[in-house]
Enzyme design. Structure first.
Site, PDB file in Angstrom:
ATOM      1  NE  ARG A 229      -4.206  -1.402  -0.132  1.00 51.08           N
ATOM      2  CZ  ARG A 229      -4.274  -2.439  -0.965  1.00 51.08           C
ATOM      3  NH1 ARG A 229      -3.243  -2.752  -1.727  1.00 51.08           N
ATOM      4  NH2 ARG A 229      -5.385  -3.163  -1.037  1.00 51.08           N
ATOM      5  CD  GLU A 258      -2.539   3.174  -5.695  1.00 54.23           C
ATOM      6  OE1 GLU A 258      -3.527   2.549  -6.123  1.00 54.23           O
ATOM      7  OE2 GLU A 258      -1.683   2.656  -4.988  1.00 54.23           O
ATOM      8  CG  HIS A 276      -2.860  -0.901  -6.879  1.00 52.17           C
ATOM      9  ND1 HIS A 276      -3.378  -0.247  -5.794  1.00 52.17           N
ATOM     10  CD2 HIS A 276      -2.857  -2.212  -6.529  1.00 52.17           C
ATOM     11  CE1 HIS A 276      -3.686  -1.107  -4.845  1.00 52.17           C
ATOM     12  NE2 HIS A 276      -3.375  -2.322  -5.272  1.00 52.17           N
TER      13      HIS A 276
HETATM   14  C1  MLT Z   1      -5.530  -6.272  -3.172  1.00 48.66           C
HETATM   15  O1  MLT Z   1      -5.530  -5.792  -2.042  1.00 48.66           O
HETATM   16  O2  MLT Z   1      -6.161  -7.288  -3.443  1.00 48.66           O
HETATM   17  C2  MLT Z   1      -4.739  -5.629  -4.248  1.00 48.66           C
HETATM   18  O3  MLT Z   1      -4.130  -4.463  -3.836  1.00 48.66           O
HETATM   19  C3  MLT Z   1      -5.461  -5.460  -5.532  1.00 48.66           C
HETATM   20  C4  MLT Z   1      -6.724  -4.667  -5.497  1.00 48.66           C
HETATM   21  O4  MLT Z   1      -6.860  -3.712  -4.759  1.00 48.66           O
HETATM   22  O5  MLT Z   1      -7.613  -4.995  -6.221  1.00 48.66           O
END
Ligand code: MLT
Length: 316
Positions: A229, A258, A276
């Site tokens: 994060r 983001e 991301h």
């Molecule tokens: C997650 O926490 O699964 C990843 O950062 C991907 C997302 O946010 O979809």
């Protein structure tokens, strides 16, 4: 006849998983294509499926008086107000294992790009230079230090074995060794790593865990990789550590905001930024969709839940 429970899908999930949900004993409202339709759908929602776009705040929960379950089609639940959900007795589940392989592969790709200096060679070659000088080094023999040693970091460690890299880790919640990775205090992981790789969940207490003080403790020329994060890293302090030449480079799949990407970071030749994308493979998204839908269907059928983050798991 009793009314079927209403499942609202707020963010796009895998199409086959959505079909599987539609075939279940529930009424599906897909609000993912038009976020403006979400508010209207919430009044009847018994379950809500989100990825990370939808922020499940206390005011969103207030619009969903019948809500019993929030299902996160991914790992991180920092977009969900867990105390507010708990206070309402709303259960929260996630898809903890869906993206493990994809994020692990991304992290290793970023280590290789950084350590080998490949990103500068790619850019130089595209710009018309043919530089066959010595660039970078090998991952073999280098130390990768994990900040946070959960499922993803452990998978990376397992895959790094064949590369001949050493692995060490700091995790306040892991007290006994689980594999060959040595567990060490935070400061020691920073001081001993050639690559510091961030894998902690974001909480109230670890924002900017990787700050100026932490960068100063890292080896000169070491690399930072963050696939967890963005807010775990103080981007301004990172920019200074790169400016001074203390750090050799950084790869960030996640950012404090983001988007947009902090322009000062984007402009640096030794910073790799990806959007991301850790969990954004076809395979990970398929698994995330199916795991999430299966968990929602278990809840609809009153069966015990398998990936509870908050609330009680029994039938209701
Ligand atoms: C997650 O926490 O699964 C990843 O950062 C991907 C997302 O946010 O979809």
């Amino acid at each position: 006849m009793a009314e079927l429970p209403c499942v609202v899908v707020a963010d796009p999930i895998d199409a086959a998983a959505l079909d599987r949900l539609r075939a279940g004993p529930c009424r599906v409202v897909d609000a993912s294509a038009d976020p403006r339709s979400l508010d209207g759908a919430l009044s009847d929602a018994w379950a809500l499926i989100v990825r990370s776009r939808t922020k499940v705040t206390s005011s969103l929960l207030a619009k969903a008086p019948k809500l019993s379950l929030v299902a996160r089609a991914g790992v991180g639940v920092d977009n969900i107000d867990l105390p507010a959900a708990r206070a309402r007795g709303i259960r929260v589940v996630n898809a903890p294992a869906a993206a493990t392989a994809s994020v692990a592969e991304l992290a290793i790709a970023l280590y290789l790009l950084l350590v080998r200096g490949l990103y500068t060679q790619i850019a130089a070659t595209k710009a018309g230079r043919w530089d066959r000088g010595t660039h970078g080094g090998e991952l073999s023999g280098r130390t990768v230090g994990f900040v946070g040693y959960g499922r993803i970091a452990r998978e990376i460690a397992r895959r790094l074995g064949p590369f001949g890299a050493r692995t060490i880790a700091y995790d306040p919640f892991v007290t006994a060794a689980v594999d060959a990775t040595e567990l060490l205090p935070f400061e020691e992981v920073l001081a001993r790593s050639d690559v510091v790789s961030v894998h902690a969940a974001l909480t109230e207490s670890n924002r900017h865990l990787l700050n100026a003080e932490a960068f100063a403790r890292m080896k000169r020329g070491a690399y930072l990789v963050n696939v967890a994060r963005g807010a775990l890293v103080d981007e301004a302090a990172l920019a200074s550590a790169l400016d001074s030449g203390h750090l050799g480079g950084a790869a960030l799949d996640v950012l404090e905001v983001e988007p947009p990407v902090t322009p000062t970071l984007l402009a640096r030749p030794n910073v790799i930024v990806t959007p991301h994308t850790g969990a954004s493979t076809a395979e990970a998204q398929r698994r995330a969709g199916v795991d999430t839908v299966d968990e929602v269907l278990r809840a609809v059928r009153g069966e015990p839940l398998t990936s509870l983050v908050a609330g009680e798991g029994g039938p209701r």
